[in-house]
Design a protein around this motif. Structure first.
Motif, PDB file in Angstrom:
ATOM      1  N   TRP A   1       0.827  -1.208   0.000  1.00 47.38           N
ATOM      2  CA  TRP A   1       0.000   0.000   0.000  1.00 47.38           C
ATOM      3  C   TRP A   1       0.861   1.257   0.000  1.00 47.38           C
ATOM      4  O   TRP A   1       0.483   2.276  -0.582  1.00 47.38           O
ATOM      5  CB  TRP A   1      -0.959  -0.012   1.189  1.00 47.38           C
ATOM      6  CG  TRP A   1      -2.108  -0.947   0.942  1.00 47.38           C
ATOM      7  CD1 TRP A   1      -2.348  -2.151   1.552  1.00 47.38           C
ATOM      8  CD2 TRP A   1      -3.151  -0.777  -0.028  1.00 47.38           C
ATOM      9  NE1 TRP A   1      -3.475  -2.731   1.021  1.00 47.38           N
ATOM     10  CE2 TRP A   1      -3.992  -1.910   0.052  1.00 47.38           C
ATOM     11  CE3 TRP A   1      -3.465   0.220  -0.948  1.00 47.38           C
ATOM     12  CZ2 TRP A   1      -5.117  -2.068  -0.748  1.00 47.38           C
ATOM     13  CZ3 TRP A   1      -4.588   0.066  -1.755  1.00 47.38           C
ATOM     14  CH2 TRP A   1      -5.397  -1.069  -1.652  1.00 47.38           C
ATOM     15  N   MET A   2       2.035   1.185   0.595  1.00 46.21           N
ATOM     16  CA  MET A   2       2.956   2.314   0.507  1.00 46.21           C
ATOM     17  C   MET A   2       3.466   2.457  -0.928  1.00 46.21           C
ATOM     18  O   MET A   2       3.641   3.580  -1.432  1.00 46.21           O
ATOM     19  CB  MET A   2       4.120   2.133   1.470  1.00 46.21           C
ATOM     20  CG  MET A   2       4.931   3.390   1.701  1.00 46.21           C
ATOM     21  SD  MET A   2       4.042   4.695   2.582  1.00 46.21           S
ATOM     22  CE  MET A   2       4.257   4.159   4.281  1.00 46.21           C
ATOM     23  N   ASP A   3       3.684   1.321  -1.594  1.00 41.50           N
ATOM     24  CA  ASP A   3       4.098   1.347  -3.004  1.00 41.50           C
ATOM     25  C   ASP A   3       3.066   2.072  -3.855  1.00 41.50           C
ATOM     26  O   ASP A   3       3.417   2.865  -4.752  1.00 41.50           O
ATOM     27  CB  ASP A   3       4.274  -0.074  -3.542  1.00 41.50           C
ATOM     28  CG  ASP A   3       5.458  -0.806  -2.935  1.00 41.50           C
ATOM     29  OD1 ASP A   3       6.330  -0.146  -2.343  1.00 41.50           O
ATOM     30  OD2 ASP A   3       5.508  -2.052  -3.067  1.00 41.50           O
ATOM     31  N   VAL A   4       1.790   1.802  -3.589  1.00 40.53           N
ATOM     32  CA  VAL A   4       0.707   2.430  -4.355  1.00 40.53           C
ATOM     33  C   VAL A   4       0.765   3.946  -4.215  1.00 40.53           C
ATOM     34  O   VAL A   4       0.681   4.692  -5.203  1.00 40.53           O
ATOM     35  CB  VAL A   4      -0.669   1.893  -3.891  1.00 40.53           C
ATOM     36  CG1 VAL A   4      -1.804   2.720  -4.496  1.00 40.53           C
ATOM     37  CG2 VAL A   4      -0.827   0.429  -4.272  1.00 40.53           C
ATOM     38  N   LEU A   5       0.923   4.420  -2.988  1.00 44.42           N
ATOM     39  CA  LEU A   5       0.978   5.868  -2.767  1.00 44.42           C
ATOM     40  C   LEU A   5       2.230   6.486  -3.371  1.00 44.42           C
ATOM     41  O   LEU A   5       2.191   7.600  -3.896  1.00 44.42           O
ATOM     42  CB  LEU A   5       0.909   6.171  -1.269  1.00 44.42           C
ATOM     43  CG  LEU A   5      -0.361   5.747  -0.540  1.00 44.42           C
ATOM     44  CD1 LEU A   5      -0.338   6.256   0.898  1.00 44.42           C
ATOM     45  CD2 LEU A   5      -1.615   6.242  -1.249  1.00 44.42           C
ATOM     46  N   GLU A   6       3.325   5.736  -3.322  1.00 42.52           N
ATOM     47  CA  GLU A   6       4.562   6.248  -3.917  1.00 42.52           C
ATOM     48  C   GLU A   6       4.425   6.363  -5.433  1.00 42.52           C
ATOM     49  O   GLU A   6       4.852   7.352  -6.035  1.00 42.52           O
ATOM     50  CB  GLU A   6       5.726   5.328  -3.547  1.00 42.52           C
ATOM     51  CG  GLU A   6       7.086   5.892  -3.918  1.00 42.52           C
ATOM     52  CD  GLU A   6       8.224   5.207  -3.194  1.00 42.52           C
ATOM     53  OE1 GLU A   6       9.275   5.842  -3.038  1.00 42.52           O
ATOM     54  OE2 GLU A   6       8.065   4.035  -2.793  1.00 42.52           O
ATOM     55  N   GLN A   7       3.798   5.370  -6.049  1.00 45.89           N
ATOM     56  CA  GLN A   7       3.586   5.397  -7.499  1.00 45.89           C
ATOM     57  C   GLN A   7       2.650   6.539  -7.898  1.00 45.89           C
ATOM     58  O   GLN A   7       2.757   7.081  -9.004  1.00 45.89           O
ATOM     59  CB  GLN A   7       3.024   4.058  -7.966  1.00 45.89           C
ATOM     60  CG  GLN A   7       4.035   2.918  -7.882  1.00 45.89           C
ATOM     61  CD  GLN A   7       3.397   1.541  -7.931  1.00 45.89           C
ATOM     62  OE1 GLN A   7       2.201   1.402  -8.204  1.00 45.89           O
ATOM     63  NE2 GLN A   7       4.189   0.514  -7.668  1.00 45.89           N
ATOM     64  N   ASP A   8       1.747   6.903  -6.988  1.00 45.46           N
ATOM     65  CA  ASP A   8       0.828   8.014  -7.253  1.00 45.46           C
ATOM     66  C   ASP A   8       1.467   9.378  -6.984  1.00 45.46           C
ATOM     67  O   ASP A   8       0.815  10.409  -7.154  1.00 45.46           O
ATOM     68  CB  ASP A   8      -0.428   7.883  -6.375  1.00 45.46           C
ATOM     69  CG  ASP A   8      -1.343   6.750  -6.823  1.00 45.46           C
ATOM     70  OD1 ASP A   8      -1.141   6.232  -7.936  1.00 45.46           O
ATOM     71  OD2 ASP A   8      -2.262   6.391  -6.054  1.00 45.46           O
ATOM     72  N   GLY A   9       2.721   9.378  -6.539  1.00 47.87           N
ATOM     73  CA  GLY A   9       3.402  10.636  -6.239  1.00 47.87           C
ATOM     74  C   GLY A   9       2.918  11.308  -4.972  1.00 47.87           C
ATOM     75  O   GLY A   9       3.026  12.535  -4.839  1.00 47.87           O
ATOM     76  N   LEU A  10       2.423  10.533  -4.030  1.00 52.06           N
ATOM     77  CA  LEU A  10       1.828  11.091  -2.815  1.00 52.06           C
ATOM     78  C   LEU A  10       2.766  11.067  -1.607  1.00 52.06           C
ATOM     79  O   LEU A  10       2.351  11.415  -0.502  1.00 52.06           O
ATOM     80  CB  LEU A  10       0.532  10.336  -2.484  1.00 52.06           C
ATOM     81  CG  LEU A  10      -0.593  10.511  -3.519  1.00 52.06           C
ATOM     82  CD1 LEU A  10      -1.787   9.634  -3.166  1.00 52.06           C
ATOM     83  CD2 LEU A  10      -1.016  11.973  -3.605  1.00 52.06           C
ATOM     84  N   LEU A  11       4.025  10.653  -1.799  1.00 52.10           N
ATOM     85  CA  LEU A  11       4.985  10.653  -0.702  1.00 52.10           C
ATOM     86  C   LEU A  11       6.049  11.714  -0.925  1.00 52.10           C
ATOM     87  O   LEU A  11       6.462  11.967  -2.064  1.00 52.10           O
ATOM     88  CB  LEU A  11       5.683   9.283  -0.592  1.00 52.10           C
ATOM     89  CG  LEU A  11       4.810   8.038  -0.439  1.00 52.10           C
ATOM     90  CD1 LEU A  11       5.696   6.817  -0.227  1.00 52.10           C
ATOM     91  CD2 LEU A  11       3.808   8.185   0.689  1.00 52.10           C
ATOM     92  N   GLU A  12       6.501  12.338   0.170  1.00 56.93           N
ATOM     93  CA  GLU A  12       7.633  13.258   0.074  1.00 56.93           C
ATOM     94  C   GLU A  12       8.872  12.465  -0.353  1.00 56.93           C
ATOM     95  O   GLU A  12       9.104  11.349   0.109  1.00 56.93           O
ATOM     96  CB  GLU A  12       7.901  13.929   1.424  1.00 56.93           C
ATOM     97  CG  GLU A  12       6.843  14.937   1.853  1.00 56.93           C
ATOM     98  CD  GLU A  12       6.895  16.235   1.068  1.00 56.93           C
ATOM     99  OE1 GLU A  12       7.841  16.408   0.265  1.00 56.93           O
ATOM    100  OE2 GLU A  12       5.993  17.073   1.261  1.00 56.93           O
ATOM    101  N   HIS A  13       9.660  13.051  -1.223  1.00 52.97           N
ATOM    102  CA  HIS A  13      10.830  12.374  -1.779  1.00 52.97           C
ATOM    103  C   HIS A  13      11.788  11.926  -0.671  1.00 52.97           C
ATOM    104  O   HIS A  13      12.124  12.695   0.227  1.00 52.97           O
ATOM    105  CB  HIS A  13      11.552  13.317  -2.745  1.00 52.97           C
ATOM    106  CG  HIS A  13      12.746  12.704  -3.405  1.00 52.97           C
ATOM    107  ND1 HIS A  13      12.660  11.615  -4.242  1.00 52.97           N
ATOM    108  CD2 HIS A  13      14.070  13.036  -3.336  1.00 52.97           C
ATOM    109  CE1 HIS A  13      13.867  11.299  -4.669  1.00 52.97           C
ATOM    110  NE2 HIS A  13      14.742  12.144  -4.124  1.00 52.97           N
ATOM    111  N   ASP A  14      12.184  10.665  -0.748  1.00 55.87           N
ATOM    112  CA  ASP A  14      13.180  10.086   0.168  1.00 55.87           C
ATOM    113  C   ASP A  14      12.761  10.072   1.637  1.00 55.87           C
ATOM    114  O   ASP A  14      13.602   9.955   2.529  1.00 55.87           O
ATOM    115  CB  ASP A  14      14.526  10.830   0.061  1.00 55.87           C
ATOM    116  CG  ASP A  14      15.273  10.482  -1.216  1.00 55.87           C
ATOM    117  OD1 ASP A  14      14.965   9.436  -1.810  1.00 55.87           O
ATOM    118  OD2 ASP A  14      16.153  11.269  -1.607  1.00 55.87           O
TER     119      ASP A  14
END
Length: 252
Positions: free
Chosen positions: A83-96
């Protein structure tokens, strides 16, 4: 001439004002299996920093979907990397900002405090006409891990018709605790938090994907308080709280 008391009060006001201005609110979306640990961490973080910590607990899938829909989360801690992968792919996480925080293990629990140990292979027979409580097996991490393990062990096909699915792992735990289901599959940390169940077996670690809890900062409102909380999660007080609940803290 100003009275000494007046001068002292003014000085104190000037000294305290910046602290008040720096106080902030951090909203954390965390997997339901972290309920007890996050309660401890909330209290300690607020006492140590002066910030307010708002913790929303639910199944990781439900929380991730809320974030996708614009829910005002600052930090997300998932019980599953997917589920974290999904949000990362959607560009919803701060970089790094993402890191692996915790490990957990999967156990079979039975209703009551006096249940004896058993082999997982005995479950279909011992379950009989009863229900096996599990979090949603295609969406919630604990359910996904549980289904994977039962499949690996060759038990899923026989047990699937008897599974009672719940929105999150704590709800599955509650079904067993109140006797609505004789058995349930939950995290080891959930079993620690509930006196109404007994751990009767532990699922082999190689029967399911590694249970990893990643944490990350949600994009859009990057504040000093958020960064402070992420660092707090890596600190000694948070480590102690997690370990008291049975989690294994991943070295950073």
């Amino acid at each position: 001439m100003a009275k000494p008391f007046t001068r002292l009060a003014a000085a104190l006001a000037l000294t305290c004002a910046p602290l008040t201005l720096r106080a902030d609110e951090v909203t954390v979306f965390a997997a339901a299996s972290m309920t007890n640990a996050m309660g401890e961490i909330k209290q300690a973080f607020e006492a140590d920093t002066g910030h307010d910590l708002v913790v929303s607990l639910a199944g990781s899938s439900a929380l991730a979907r809320q974030i996708q829909q614009g829910a005002p989360a600052d930090i997300f801690i998932s019980a599953n990397p997917n589920w974290m992968d999904v949000l990362e792919q959607d560009g919803l996480l701060e970089h790094d900002s993402r890191f692996a925080l915790l490990n957990n293990s999967l156990v079979l629990v039975a209703h009551g405090q006096n249940a004896g140990a058993m082999q997982i292979s005995e479950l279909p027979e011992k379950l009989g006409d009863g229900k096996l409580a599990m979090a949603l097996v295609d969406a919630v991490p604990a359910g996904i891990y549980g289904k994977a393990s039962l499949t690996t062990l060759g038990l899923w096909d026989s047990l699937a018709p008897r599974v009672a699915q719940t929105d999150n792992v704590r709800a599955a735990l509650a079904l067993v605790a109140i006797g609505e289901a004789p058995f349930g599959i939950v995290y080891a940390t959930d079993a620690v938090a509930e006196d109404g169940v007994t751990v009767v077996a532990t699922f082999p670690a190689d029967s399911h994907p590694p249970i990893i809890y990643p944490a990350a900062d949600i994009a859009g409102r990057d504040t000093a308080a958020e960064n402070q909380f992420l660092e707090y999660l890596r600190g000694d007080k948070a480590r102690a709280a997690f370990e008291r609940q049975g989690f294994v803290v991943i070295p950073q």
